[in-house]
Design an enzyme around this catalytic site. Structure first.
Site: not given
Length: 338
Positions: A84, A180, A182
């Site tokens: 990002c 993202h 994660e």
């Protein structure tokens, strides 16, 4: 002590940076999070990371005093993954261009489709059997966007509002994504981290079991035959610290449990039973509930309450810690993010 390969996460202020570390630890990779303003050239040389990840963040790279990584990070010769804002700052530093939203902002679920290029970084993504309709769900959260990638980078995935959703410079082992990986809203995000650490050459030899053994050895080496005082609340953080230290140095540790009378019913007794009777730790149960409750009587302002409890806690703890005498170290358990 075992020397593990180390991965450095440079934090640019993302709310989910801790999830990056969690995904890596699930892969048995040792990593540390450090804020960008604490990472300089000297730090990089001392830390000697085997790979680096740039986290996301709320800033804009073109703003004055925008968070930046040290220039030398790109000369370490190690793989780097930008996420990002991390992608944007990578492009900005390496000759690309980042611009404001202007209709290209994305917040929420998006779908990335592959280009004609392939790379081991994307192993497990875009299944071949899906053909030209292949796509992967990701989670976007960006206002700015990369409008021109840096020299050497190629595009491996696009989304409707992120034409450079997945980019890489294979020669330098630099990888960058606008989304993202994660978060669980990117279902195959963990696979990207697995691919990245594999490409970086990590052995996956770090475990919490190994950490426990190493922590105990480190505590013994640091403390020697000195005494340690530990502030014990009964919560997870101080409890883990107390148990580790006690395993390392035994009765050289004394725990001070300040009972302020504001715990749940029976909780103080549970703490005393657990640590004094079960773990056989030297424990001072400082029952000062009358002192605390008396000082709080009639007080309604939350801030005044907070300061009163904090002040009395320090006074009580200091009194009992002093009574132990001769302690060289103070142990405290707290959350990693703190």
């Amino acid at each position: 002590m075992t020397q593990h390969d180390r991965l450095l996460i440079i934090d640019f202020g993302s709310q989910v940076t801790q999830l990056i570390a969690r995904r890596l630890r699930e892969l048995n990779v040792y990593c540390e999070i450090h804020p960008y303003n604490r990472v300089d050239e000297a730090f990089l040389q001392a830390f000697a990371p085997k790979a680096v990840i740039f986290s996301g963040g709320p800033a804009s790279v073109y703003r004055e005093n925008a968070p930046m990584p040290p220039a030398g990070v790109f000369d370490l010769g190690v793989p780097i993954l930008g996420i990002c804002y991390g992608q944007q700052v990578m492009m900005h530093c390496l000759g690309g261009l980042v611009e404001g939203g202007q209709g290209t902002a994305e917040f929420g679920r998006a779908f990335v489709t592959p280009t004609d290029l392939t790379h081991p970084f994307l192993a497990g993504w875009f299944p071949p059997e899906a053909g030209p309709q292949a796509q992967e769900q990701v989670w976007m959260s960006h206002g700015d966007h990369v409008s021109r990638i840096a020299p050497g980078f190629q595009v491996y995935g696009t989304s409707p509002n992120a034409p450079f959703a997945i980019t890489a410079d294979p020669a330098r082992h630099f990888y960058a994504v606008q989304f993202h990986p994660e978060v669980h809203h990117t279902p195959k995000g963990a696979q990207l981290y697995a691919n990245f650490v594999r490409l970086a050459g990590f052995r996956g030899d770090w475990t919490m079991g190994a950490y426990r053994e190493e922590a105990i050895r480190k505590i013994r080496g640091q403390v020697g035959d000195a005494k340690v005082i530990c502030g014990l609340s009964g919560g997870v953080d101080s409890s883990v610290a107390a148990v580790l230290i006690h395993e390392a140095i035994g009765d050289q540790l004394t725990c001070v449990f300040v009972d302020h009378g504001l715990l749940r019913q029976g909780e103080a007794e549970q703490v005393v039973t657990m640590f004094r009777d079960h773990y056989n730790m030297p424990l001072i149960h400082a029952d000062e509930s009358a002192l605390f409750l008396g000082a709080l009587e009639g007080v309604s302002d939350p801030e005044v309450k907070r300061k009163t409890i904090g002040r009395l806690f320090i006074d009580v703890f200091q009194k009992h810690a002093t009574a132990v005498g001769g302690a060289k170290f103070l142990a405290q358990g707290t959350l990693y993010p703190d």
